[in-house]
Scaffold this motif. Sequence first.
Motif, mmCIF file in Angstrom:
data_model
loop_
_atom_site.group_PDB
_atom_site.id
_atom_site.type_symbol
_atom_site.label_atom_id
_atom_site.label_comp_id
_atom_site.label_asym_id
_atom_site.label_seq_id
_atom_site.Cartn_x
_atom_site.Cartn_y
_atom_site.Cartn_z
ATOM 1 N N THR A 69 0.832 -1.205 0.000
ATOM 2 C CA THR A 69 0.000 0.000 0.000
ATOM 3 C C THR A 69 0.865 1.253 0.000
ATOM 4 O O THR A 69 0.597 2.200 -0.740
ATOM 5 C CB THR A 69 -0.945 -0.007 1.211
ATOM 6 O OG1 THR A 69 -1.737 -1.190 1.172
ATOM 7 C CG2 THR A 69 -1.839 1.212 1.211
ATOM 8 N N ALA A 70 1.924 1.249 0.815
ATOM 9 C CA ALA A 70 2.836 2.396 0.847
ATOM 10 C C ALA A 70 3.528 2.577 -0.495
ATOM 11 O O ALA A 70 3.651 3.707 -0.993
ATOM 12 C CB ALA A 70 3.869 2.210 1.955
ATOM 13 N N ALA A 71 3.967 1.482 -1.112
ATOM 14 C CA ALA A 71 4.642 1.568 -2.414
ATOM 15 C C ALA A 71 3.703 2.124 -3.476
ATOM 16 O O ALA A 71 4.102 2.967 -4.291
ATOM 17 C CB ALA A 71 5.164 0.193 -2.831
ATOM 18 N N ALA A 72 2.456 1.676 -3.476
ATOM 19 C CA ALA A 72 1.491 2.158 -4.470
ATOM 20 C C ALA A 72 1.179 3.639 -4.267
ATOM 21 O O ALA A 72 1.137 4.410 -5.238
ATOM 22 C CB ALA A 72 0.210 1.328 -4.393
ATOM 23 N N ILE A 73 0.978 4.041 -3.044
ATOM 24 C CA ILE A 73 0.667 5.450 -2.764
ATOM 25 C C ILE A 73 1.844 6.345 -3.125
ATOM 26 O O ILE A 73 1.675 7.401 -3.744
ATOM 27 C CB ILE A 73 0.249 5.633 -1.292
ATOM 28 C CG1 ILE A 73 -1.116 4.984 -1.054
ATOM 29 C CG2 ILE A 73 0.232 7.101 -0.899
ATOM 30 C CD1 ILE A 73 -1.519 4.917 0.400
#
Length: 87
Positions: A69-73
């Motif tokens: 989720t952090a990588a996508a955001i």
Amino acid sequence: MYVWIILIILSSLFGSLVAIYIKNKFGWILAGFIPWVVLLIGILYSEYFTPYQGGGASMWPVAQLFGGTAAAIIGVVAYKITQSFRR
């Protein structure tokens, strides 16, 4: 700590590269999806193809939930920032 720094740098780099080379609206989807998938591949590789190091339960789904989720955001935010600078 170093894993998060690598995650942030690579996700933002990829988001910026997608913003430079892909001009349509499909770019922001790629900027979030590709870092998520690359992290998933790395986690699954280390989980299933490297020798067992010992330890407790397998926590790769939790790592993917938070790290992916952090990588996508971060990828999408870097994409939007790079697009705003290029205009």
